[in-house]
Motif scaffolding. Structure first.
Motif, PDB file in Angstrom:
ATOM      1  N   VAL A   1       0.833  -1.216   0.000  1.00  0.00           N
ATOM      2  CA  VAL A   1       0.000   0.000   0.000  1.00  0.00           C
ATOM      3  C   VAL A   1       0.862   1.258   0.000  1.00  0.00           C
ATOM      4  O   VAL A   1       0.404   2.317  -0.419  1.00  0.00           O
ATOM      5  N   TYR A   2       2.096   1.155   0.460  1.00  0.00           N
ATOM      6  CA  TYR A   2       2.949   2.355   0.508  1.00  0.00           C
ATOM      7  C   TYR A   2       3.496   2.739  -0.866  1.00  0.00           C
ATOM      8  O   TYR A   2       4.276   3.675  -0.987  1.00  0.00           O
TER       9      TYR A   2
ATOM     10  N   PHE B   1       2.059   9.903  -3.484  1.00  0.00           N
ATOM     11  CA  PHE B   1       2.686  10.625  -4.589  1.00  0.00           C
ATOM     12  C   PHE B   1       4.107  10.956  -4.172  1.00  0.00           C
ATOM     13  O   PHE B   1       4.320  11.640  -3.172  1.00  0.00           O
TER      14      PHE B   1
ATOM     15  N   GLU C   1       5.764  14.382  -2.972  1.00  0.00           N
ATOM     16  CA  GLU C   1       5.378  14.795  -1.626  1.00  0.00           C
ATOM     17  C   GLU C   1       5.919  13.830  -0.591  1.00  0.00           C
ATOM     18  O   GLU C   1       6.360  14.220   0.475  1.00  0.00           O
TER      19      GLU C   1
ATOM     20  N   ILE D   1       7.115   9.286   3.604  1.00  0.00           N
ATOM     21  CA  ILE D   1       5.965   8.475   3.990  1.00  0.00           C
ATOM     22  C   ILE D   1       6.325   6.990   3.848  1.00  0.00           C
ATOM     23  O   ILE D   1       6.938   6.591   2.874  1.00  0.00           O
TER      24      ILE D   1
ATOM     25  N   PRO E   1       0.746  -0.073   9.225  1.00  0.00           N
ATOM     26  CA  PRO E   1       2.046  -0.095   8.543  1.00  0.00           C
ATOM     27  C   PRO E   1       2.594  -1.497   8.272  1.00  0.00           C
ATOM     28  O   PRO E   1       3.335  -1.677   7.310  1.00  0.00           O
TER      29      PRO E   1
ATOM     30  N   ALA F   1      -2.414   3.114   8.260  1.00  0.00           N
ATOM     31  CA  ALA F   1      -1.591   3.436   7.095  1.00  0.00           C
ATOM     32  C   ALA F   1      -2.434   3.769   5.863  1.00  0.00           C
ATOM     33  O   ALA F   1      -3.435   3.103   5.598  1.00  0.00           O
ATOM     34  N   VAL F   2      -1.989   4.775   5.127  1.00  0.00           N
ATOM     35  CA  VAL F   2      -2.577   5.129   3.830  1.00  0.00           C
ATOM     36  C   VAL F   2      -4.115   5.121   3.898  1.00  0.00           C
ATOM     37  O   VAL F   2      -4.783   4.383   3.185  1.00  0.00           O
TER      38      VAL F   2
ATOM     39  N   VAL G   1      -7.244   6.481   2.893  1.00  0.00           N
ATOM     40  CA  VAL G   1      -7.699   7.328   1.793  1.00  0.00           C
ATOM     41  C   VAL G   1      -8.874   8.185   2.265  1.00  0.00           C
ATOM     42  O   VAL G   1      -9.762   7.715   2.975  1.00  0.00           O
TER      43      VAL G   1
ATOM     44  N   ARG H   1      -1.236  12.861   9.032  1.00  0.00           N
ATOM     45  CA  ARG H   1      -0.215  13.420   8.151  1.00  0.00           C
ATOM     46  C   ARG H   1      -0.676  13.138   6.724  1.00  0.00           C
ATOM     47  O   ARG H   1      -0.596  12.009   6.242  1.00  0.00           O
TER      48      ARG H   1
ATOM     49  N   TYR I   1      -1.243  13.518   2.520  1.00  0.00           N
ATOM     50  CA  TYR I   1      -0.429  13.634   1.308  1.00  0.00           C
ATOM     51  C   TYR I   1      -1.286  13.266   0.098  1.00  0.00           C
ATOM     52  O   TYR I   1      -2.325  12.610   0.223  1.00  0.00           O
ATOM     53  N   ALA I   2      -0.823  13.708  -1.066  1.00  0.00           N
ATOM     54  CA  ALA I   2      -1.499  13.355  -2.314  1.00  0.00           C
ATOM     55  C   ALA I   2      -1.127  11.930  -2.710  1.00  0.00           C
ATOM     56  O   ALA I   2      -0.052  11.434  -2.366  1.00  0.00           O
TER      57      ALA I   2
ATOM     58  N   ARG J   1      -6.428  11.951  -2.042  1.00  0.00           N
ATOM     59  CA  ARG J   1      -5.489  12.142  -0.945  1.00  0.00           C
ATOM     60  C   ARG J   1      -5.664  11.052   0.107  1.00  0.00           C
ATOM     61  O   ARG J   1      -6.714  10.416   0.199  1.00  0.00           O
TER      62      ARG J   1
ATOM     63  N   GLU K   1      -1.469   9.267   6.905  1.00  0.00           N
ATOM     64  CA  GLU K   1      -1.042   8.371   7.975  1.00  0.00           C
ATOM     65  C   GLU K   1      -1.762   8.868   9.232  1.00  0.00           C
ATOM     66  O   GLU K   1      -1.771  10.068   9.524  1.00  0.00           O
TER      67      GLU K   1
END
Lengths: 399, 377
Positions: free
Chosen positions: A340-341, A345, A348, A358, B127, B154-155, B157, B196, B198-199, B205, B208
Motif C-alpha cells: 500500500v505504501y 505521490f 510529496e 511516507i 504499517p 496506514a494510507v 484514503v 499526516r 499527502y497526495a 489524498r 497516515e
C-alpha cells in the motif's frame, strides 16, 4: 572460455571501489538510492569530483583528456558506480556530442568545446526529437537557413532532457528542404543564451520535471557552429546514436534495482513474515534474477567482442530490448514490494519538507520510478524500432 | 442467460456516463488533482443529486440499489472517466460499515452520506498489515464508560476530508485473529488523533493516522465488541468488486485512446495503426478487455451469495485484472510513445489509476495466493 575477470580487471574494480568509498559524498548516494533528484548543483559537484580524478570521460581517447579505458573497464566502472548509488553522469556532452566532435569536428571546435565539457562550463542537451517525429527521427522539421555568416533557425524540439540546466544544445536541423529526408540535415551547435530560444517544461506522469520543449524563433547561429559539412548531419547523428546505445543493457542499474527489491522485501511484512519468504513474490524475483544473470553475460560477450575490435551489430538492439524489459520488470517488483505504501505521490512523500518520507524506508519513490521508467522502452529508438532493426537484418532476405 | 443490464441500471449508466463526459473533463480533473482537497465538493454534490451514491445502498438502508451489479455499473463509469472522488471510501466502505453495524442513531449518518452531506474514511490497514484484512495491532481498551484507542493506521484514503473515521481496533485475540476486532466511529477532530496527509500518485489524498490515546464514549462502537470482522469482510468484498469494475472502465478508456491514436499518428509516411505488429497488440488488449469484463461479471454476480464462492470469484477477478490491467496500461503508454508519459495527457492519469488499483486490497500476486488458499479450503 573463462568466465572470470583477469587479475588486472579485478585490481581495477578494487581501485574504482576504493575511490567511490572515499570520494562519493554520502548525501549524494543517499539521494540516488532514495530516488531523489540531485538538482544542477549536485550533478555539477559529482562531475567535478570525477574530473579531478581524471575519470569523467571513460569513453574518450587519452589524447582528448579521456581515460582511454577499454569496454571491459568501462563496464566495471559503470557496474561499481551503480552498486555504490553514484549519480548517473549526464551523457549529452560527454558521451554523445564529444565522440562526434572528436571524429567529425574541426580542430578549433575540438580545442574550444572538449575542455569546456570536462570542466563543466558547458552543460549540453540534445536537440534531436521533435513533436510528430518520434522514432521517425529523419522526418524532423526544424529548419536552418543560411544568411551570410549565420544560420537562422526556426522550429521546435521536444523531450529535451535536463534542458532547463543546459547552456548549449546540439541540434539536427533541416538545411535543404528539397533533398530526400535524410540528405538535407545538418548538425548545429547552439548557445542557449542566443535570443529567440525558449525552454518550456514538460511535466511527466510521475510529477517530475525532467524533459522540456525548446522553441527556436529566428535564432542566429554562426556558421562556424556547423559540425562537419552542411547536409551531412545524418551521418554524424547516426554515429552519435551508436554512442547513445552504449551501456544500453543497463546491467548495473538492474543489479542495483534487484538489491533494492530484495532489501524492501526483507523489511516488508506479509502475513507476519518478511515478504522475501513468500513463495509467490520470491518466485517472481528469482525469475527476474535469472533473466538478469543471462543478460549480464550476453552483455559481457558483446563488450568482450567490442574490446577486441568487432563492431556490434544487431546485438545492441537485442540488449536494448532485453535490458529495458528486465529493468522495467524490476521496477514493477519494487512497486509490488512496497504494497500500500506504493500509493503516496512520491514528490510529496519523498521531499515533504523536513519530515521523513511516507512509509517504511525506500518505499516512497518506487511507484514513481516504475512509471518514469516506462520511458526506457520508448526513447533512444523504441523497442518496436529495435525489433524492426533485428528483423530487417536477420529476416530481410540476406542469408 | 441474460447479460443485459436491467432498465434501471441502464438508465443509471447512461445518465452517469453523460454527466461525466460533460462535466468531468480532463481540465476539470487536472484542477481537482492539483487542489488541496483532492476532490471536488461541487462534483460530489451533483453525483449525490444524480442518485449515484444512493445506487450503492439497498432500499433497507435508504438507497435504491446496493447489489453487485449496481456497484459494478457505477464504478465502471467512474473508472472510464478517471474519477478520483472518494465514492469507494465514503459510500462503500464508510457508509457500508455503518449500515451493516450501526444502531439507529448511528445509521442517521448513512442518510447523510446518500445525500452527499458527509465524507467518511475507513482507517483499517496498518504499517505492517500489508493486504491482510485481519491483522490489527491498534488496541481499544475499555476504561469505565470510555474507550481508548492506541495505534497507527496506514494510507487512509480520504482521511483529511472525512467528517468521521471508522477505525478498526483490537479488543482481544492474537494480532491476526478475525475475532476480537471492533469498529469505532471517530470524529476527525477527536483529541489524540493526528493526520499526516499527502497526495496519492493516482489522484485523491490519503493520510497516515496516529491514534495516541483517543478517548471515545462507549457509544462510538459500531456493533458488538470484538465482532466486526464479518462486516469488514463484506464491505471489502463490495469494495473489491467496485475496484475491479473501476479498473475495467479505465482499461476500456486506455484501449480506446490507444486505438484512436494509432489511427491518427503518422510515422514513416503512414498511420502507425497500419503496422501489423501494433495491430496485433491492440487485438491482444481487446481480448484481455473481454476477459476482464467477464471476470467483473463473475465477481459482481457472486457478491450476494456464499462467502467462499464470492471471495473465490473476487480473487480471480482481481488477479486477472491485475495482470490484464498492467498489460493494458504499459502497452497503451508504449504504443503512444512519449506523449503518454506527460502528466497533462489523459492516458497518463488513466494508466496510473489502472496500475495503482493493484495496491488497494492486494495486487495480482496476493490475489493469486488468496485464490489458491480458497481453492484448497
Amino acid at each position: 572460455m573463462d568466465l572470470s575477470y583477469t587479475a588486472e580487471e579485478q585490481a581495477f574494480r578494487q581501485e574504482v571501489r576504493s575511490f567511490l568509498e572515499e570520494k562519493l559524498p554520502k548525501e549524494m548516494s543517499d539521494a540516488v538510492r532514495e530516488g531523489r533528484g540531485l538538482g544542477k548543483e549536485g550533478h555539477d559537484r559529482w562531475h567535478a569530483i570525477l574530473n579531478e580524478q581524471g575519470w569523467l570521460a571513460p569513453n574518450w581517447p587519452k589524447e582528448f583528456g579521456g581515460c582511454g579505458w577499454n569496454a571491459v573497464q568501462r563496464h566495471i566502472f559503470e557496474e561499481e558506480c551503480c552498486r555504490a548509488h553514484a549519480p548517473r553522469i549526464v551523457p549529452f556532452g560527454l558521451s554523445m556530442l564529444a565522440p562526434v566532435l572528436q571524429k567529425f569536428g574541426s580542430k578549433e571546435q575540438q580545442d574550444y568545446y572538449l575542455p569546456k565539457i570536462l570542466n563543466g562550463e558547458h552543460w549540453w542537451c540534445q536537440g534531436y526529437s521533435e513533436p510528430g517525429a518520434g522514432s521517425d527521427l529523419a522526418s524532423l522539421k526544424t529548419k536552418a537557413v543560411r544568411e551570410g555568416d549565420h544560420y537562422i533557425v526556426n522550429g521546435q524540439k521536444t523531450w529535451t532532457t535536463l534542458g532547463q540546466y543546459a547552456n548549449w544544445i546540439f541540434c539536427l536541423v533541416r538545411t535543404d528542404p528539397d533533398a530526400k529526408q535524410q540528405e538535407g540535415i545538418s548538425f548545429l551547435l547552439i548557445d542557449m543564451d542566443t535570443p529567440g530560444i525558449e525552454v518550456r517544461p514538460i511535466i511527466l506522469l510521475d510529477g517530475t520535471h525532467e524533459v522540456n520543449e525548446v522553441w527556436f524563433t529566428d535564432v542566429k547561429v554562426p556558421v562556424e557552429n556547423l559540425v562537419g559539412e552542411e547536409n551531412k548531419g545524418w551521418t554524424y547523428a547516426k554515429y552519435l546514436l551508436t554512442h547513445e546505445r552504449t551501456n544500453i543493457a543497463g546491467v548495473g542499474f538492474s543489479q542495483a534495482g534487484l538489491e533494492t527489491v530484495k532489501r524492501l522485501a526483507r523489511s516488508q511484512m506479509h502475513k507476519g513474515r518478511p515478504l522475501i519468504e513468500n513463495p509467490y513474490f520470491a518466485a517472481r524475483v528469482a525469475q527476474a534474477e535469472i533473466d538478469l544473470m543471462a543478460m549480464s553475460t550476453t552483455n559481457l560477450r558483446i563488450i568482450s567482442a567490442a574490446a577486441s575490435g568487432q563492431a556490434p551489430g544487431v546485438e545492441s538492439s537485442m540488449l536494448k530490448v532485453k535490458g529495458t524489459e528486465i529493468r522495467q520488470e524490476i521496477n514493477d517488483l519494487a512497486r509490488r514490494a512496497a504494497g500500500v505504501y506504493a500509493m503516496p505521490f512520491a514528490s510529496e512523500a519523498v521531499e515533504g519538507g523536513n519530515e521523513p518520507p511516507i512509509g517504511p524506508e525506500g518505499t516512497a519513490p518506487v511507484a514513481a520510478q516504475y512509471f518514469n521508467n516506462r520511458k526506457l522502452s520508448i526513447f533512444g529508438g523504441s523497442n518496436e524500432i529495435q525489433k524492426n532493426i533485428i528483423a530487417k537484418v536477420k529476416m530481410g532476405g540476406r542469408a | 442467460m441474460n447479460f443485459d443490464l436491467t432498465e434501471e441500471r441502464q438508465m443509471l449508466q447512461d445518465s452517469l456516463r453523460r454527466f461525466l463526459s460533460d462535466r468531468y473533463t480532463t481540465s476539470v480533473r487536472n484542477e481537482i488533482l492539483e487542489s488541496e482537497a483532492g476532490y471536488s465538493a461541487d462534483i460530489w454534490g451533483q453525483l449525490a443529486e444524480l442518485g449515484v451514491i444512493g445506487a450503492l445502498f439497498s432500499e433497507e438502508d435508504g438507497g435504491f440499489g446496493g447489489a453487485g451489479f449496481d456497484i459494478s455499473t457505477v464504478f465502471e463509469e467512474l473508472g472510464r472517466a478517471g474519477v478520483v472522488e472518494p465514492l469507494l471510501d465514503t459510500a462503500l466502505l464508510g457508509g457500508g460499515l455503518i449500515a451493516a453495524l450501526g444502531d439507529d442513531s448511528q445509521k442517521e449518518l448513512v442518510e447523510e452520506v446518500i445525500g452527499g452531506a458527509v465524507q467518511l474514511a475507513f482507517a483499517h490497514g496498518e504499517p505492517t498489515s500489508r493486504y491482510e484484512t485481519s491483522r490489527v495491532e491498534t488496541t481499544a481498551t475499555v476504561e469505565g464508560a470510555e474507550i481508548i484507542l492506541k495505534g497507527q493506521k496506514a494510507v487512509v484514503v480520504n482521511a483529511e476530508a472525512a467528517d468521521h473515521l471508522i477505525v478498526s481496533a483490537r479488543e482481544s485475540g492474537a494480532v491476526d485473529a478475525t475475532d476480537g476486532i471492533s469498529l469505532f466511529l471517530v470524529p476527525r477532530d477527536a483529541t489524540g488523533l493526528s493526520l499526516r496527509g499527502y497526495a496519492l500518485l493516482a489522484g485523491g489524498r490519503a493520510a497516515e493516522v496516529d491514534l495516541d490515546g483517543v478517548r471515545l464514549p462507549a457509544t462510538a462502537r459500531l456493533g458488538a465488541a470484538g465482532g466486526a470482522y464479518a462486516a469488514i469482510a463484506d464491505v471489502l468484498a463490495r469494495a473489491e468488486v467496485a475496484l475491479a469494475a473501476e479498473t475495467l472502465g479505465a482499461m476500456e478508456t486506455a484501449t480506446e485512446l490507444t486505438r484512436q491514436y494509432l489511427l491518427t499518428r503518422t510515422q514513416f509516411g503512414r498511420p502507425i495503426g497500419t503496422f501489423q505488429a501494433l495491430q496485433h497488440r491492440v487485438a491482444e488488449l481487446l481480448i484481455e478487455l473481454e476477459q476482464a469484463r467477464s471476470a467483473v461479471i463473475n465477481a459482481a454476480g457472486h457478491l450476494e451469495g456464499d462467502a467462499r464462492l464470492r471471495d473465490l470469484n473476487i480473487a480471480a477477478a482481481r488477479n486477472l485484472i491485475g495482470r490484464a490491467g498492467r498489460l493494458v496500461a504499459e502497452d497503451s503508454i508504449q504504443m503512444h510513445g512519449g506523449i503518454a508519459m506527460t502528466q497533462e495527457y489523459e492516458l497518463a492519469h488513466i494508466a496510473k489509476r489502472i496500475v495503482m488499483a493493484e495496491h488497494r486490497f492486494g495486487d495480482a500476486d496476493t490475489q493469486l495466493e488468496r485464490f489458491l488458499d480458497l481453492s484448497a479450503a
